[in-house]
Design a protein around this motif. Structure first.
Motif, PDB file in Angstrom:
ATOM      1  N   TYR A 110     -18.120  33.793  71.782  1.00  0.00           N
ATOM      2  CA  TYR A 110     -18.998  32.667  71.415  1.00  0.00           C
ATOM      3  C   TYR A 110     -18.310  31.688  70.460  1.00  0.00           C
ATOM      4  CZ  TYR A 110     -22.628  35.390  73.664  1.00  0.00           C
ATOM      5  OH  TYR A 110     -23.363  36.083  74.589  1.00  0.00           O
ATOM      6  N   CYS A 111     -17.059  31.387  70.747  1.00  0.00           N
ATOM      7  CA  CYS A 111     -16.284  30.470  69.904  1.00  0.00           C
ATOM      8  C   CYS A 111     -16.435  29.035  70.408  1.00  0.00           C
ATOM      9  CB  CYS A 111     -14.812  30.873  69.910  1.00  0.00           C
ATOM     10  SG  CYS A 111     -14.472  32.433  69.116  1.00  0.00           S
ATOM     11  N   THR A 151     -14.188  35.290  64.358  1.00  0.00           N
ATOM     12  CA  THR A 151     -13.161  35.149  65.391  1.00  0.00           C
ATOM     13  C   THR A 151     -12.751  33.691  65.493  1.00  0.00           C
ATOM     14  OG1 THR A 151     -14.173  36.963  66.623  1.00  0.00           O
ATOM     15  CG2 THR A 151     -12.645  35.568  67.828  1.00  0.00           C
ATOM     16  N   TYR A 152     -11.439  33.460  65.645  1.00  0.00           N
ATOM     17  CA  TYR A 152     -10.920  32.106  65.829  1.00  0.00           C
ATOM     18  C   TYR A 152     -10.329  31.979  67.233  1.00  0.00           C
ATOM     19  CZ  TYR A 152     -10.990  31.710  60.713  1.00  0.00           C
ATOM     20  OH  TYR A 152     -11.360  31.679  59.396  1.00  0.00           O
ATOM     21  N   TYR A 153     -10.521  30.808  67.806  1.00  0.00           N
ATOM     22  CA  TYR A 153      -9.893  30.464  69.074  1.00  0.00           C
ATOM     23  C   TYR A 153      -9.088  29.197  68.835  1.00  0.00           C
ATOM     24  CZ  TYR A 153      -9.158  28.752  73.781  1.00  0.00           C
ATOM     25  OH  TYR A 153      -8.576  28.289  74.930  1.00  0.00           O
ATOM     26  N   PHE A 190     -11.871  34.219  76.608  1.00  0.00           N
ATOM     27  CA  PHE A 190     -11.867  34.682  75.219  1.00  0.00           C
ATOM     28  C   PHE A 190     -12.929  33.949  74.410  1.00  0.00           C
ATOM     29  CE2 PHE A 190     -10.665  34.479  70.794  1.00  0.00           C
ATOM     30  CZ  PHE A 190     -10.306  35.790  70.519  1.00  0.00           C
ATOM     31  N   ALA A 191     -12.917  32.621  74.478  1.00  0.00           N
ATOM     32  CA  ALA A 191     -13.877  31.832  73.699  1.00  0.00           C
ATOM     33  C   ALA A 191     -15.310  32.143  74.118  1.00  0.00           C
ATOM     34  CB  ALA A 191     -13.587  30.341  73.841  1.00  0.00           C
ATOM     35  N   TYR A 209      -6.933  22.477  68.276  1.00  0.00           N
ATOM     36  CA  TYR A 209      -8.211  22.691  67.616  1.00  0.00           C
ATOM     37  C   TYR A 209      -8.456  24.179  67.426  1.00  0.00           C
ATOM     38  CZ  TYR A 209      -9.834  23.878  72.289  1.00  0.00           C
ATOM     39  OH  TYR A 209      -9.983  24.480  73.513  1.00  0.00           O
ATOM     40  N   ILE A 210      -9.314  24.456  66.463  1.00  0.00           N
ATOM     41  CA  ILE A 210      -9.728  25.839  66.217  1.00  0.00           C
ATOM     42  C   ILE A 210     -11.248  25.867  66.252  1.00  0.00           C
ATOM     43  CG2 ILE A 210      -9.702  27.795  64.628  1.00  0.00           C
ATOM     44  CD1 ILE A 210      -7.076  26.677  63.477  1.00  0.00           C
ATOM     45  N   THR A 211     -11.768  26.755  67.086  1.00  0.00           N
ATOM     46  CA  THR A 211     -13.198  26.994  67.122  1.00  0.00           C
ATOM     47  C   THR A 211     -13.463  28.410  66.626  1.00  0.00           C
ATOM     48  OG1 THR A 211     -13.144  27.745  69.429  1.00  0.00           O
ATOM     49  CG2 THR A 211     -13.630  25.414  69.042  1.00  0.00           C
ATOM     50  N   SER A 212     -14.712  28.655  66.301  1.00  0.00           N
ATOM     51  CA  SER A 212     -15.102  29.970  65.817  1.00  0.00           C
ATOM     52  C   SER A 212     -16.514  30.278  66.286  1.00  0.00           C
ATOM     53  CB  SER A 212     -15.023  30.019  64.287  1.00  0.00           C
ATOM     54  OG  SER A 212     -15.191  31.338  63.819  1.00  0.00           O
ATOM     55  N   ASN A 213     -16.926  31.506  66.042  1.00  0.00           N
ATOM     56  CA  ASN A 213     -18.303  31.897  66.339  1.00  0.00           C
ATOM     57  C   ASN A 213     -19.174  31.636  65.115  1.00  0.00           C
ATOM     58  OD1 ASN A 213     -17.317  33.927  64.705  1.00  0.00           O
ATOM     59  ND2 ASN A 213     -17.651  35.565  66.169  1.00  0.00           N
ATOM     60  N   THR A 214     -20.448  31.944  65.203  1.00  0.00           N
ATOM     61  CA  THR A 214     -21.366  31.604  64.106  1.00  0.00           C
ATOM     62  C   THR A 214     -21.080  32.382  62.831  1.00  0.00           C
ATOM     63  OG1 THR A 214     -22.987  33.185  64.931  1.00  0.00           O
ATOM     64  CG2 THR A 214     -23.244  30.902  65.639  1.00  0.00           C
ATOM     65  N   THR A 215     -20.517  33.564  62.938  1.00  0.00           N
ATOM     66  CA  THR A 215     -20.204  34.356  61.739  1.00  0.00           C
ATOM     67  C   THR A 215     -18.799  34.096  61.222  1.00  0.00           C
ATOM     68  OG1 THR A 215     -19.447  36.242  63.068  1.00  0.00           O
ATOM     69  CG2 THR A 215     -21.793  36.204  62.418  1.00  0.00           C
TER      70      THR A 215
END
Length: 100
Positions: A49-50, A18-20, A44-45, A9-15
């Motif tokens: 805020y990812c 950044t990808y995690y 890191f996440a 999976y890939i998560t990100s912050n609100t903007t």
């Protein structure tokens, strides 16, 4: 619902700056962990805020998931973004699909 398989999976912050990329066998639990770790500078996440899910793949084995995670982590940002946008063009949150 999602507990019997493995996921990359890939998560990100609100903007979306950044990808995690991670791997799990319980996507809902992992997203909750990311959310609760928000602001935790030890991860890191958390630091970035990812916690917003923007992409995921279901795989059949932990070995396949780990191999795919390593592959994606080796890609350039533009290649990762092209993959994400192929399935989620507007980079919308997919958290509700998983956390219901």
């Amino acid at each position: 619902m999602f507990n019997s398989n493995y996921f990359v999976y890939i998560t990100s912050n609100t903007t979306r700056s950044t990808y995690y990329i991670g791997v799990t066998n319980d996507l809902a639990r992992r997203l909750n962990e990311h959310y609760h770790n928000s602001g935790d500078r030890k991860t890191f996440a958390g630091r970035y805020y990812c916690y917003t899910l923007i992409y995921y793949e279901r795989l059949n084995s932990p070995d396949d998931a780990i191999a795919r995670e390593k592959q994606l982590k080796g890609w350039s940002r533009s290649k990762k973004e092209a993959l994400i946008r192929k399935h989620n063009q507007l980079l919308k949150s997919l958290n509700n699909l998983v956390l219901e």
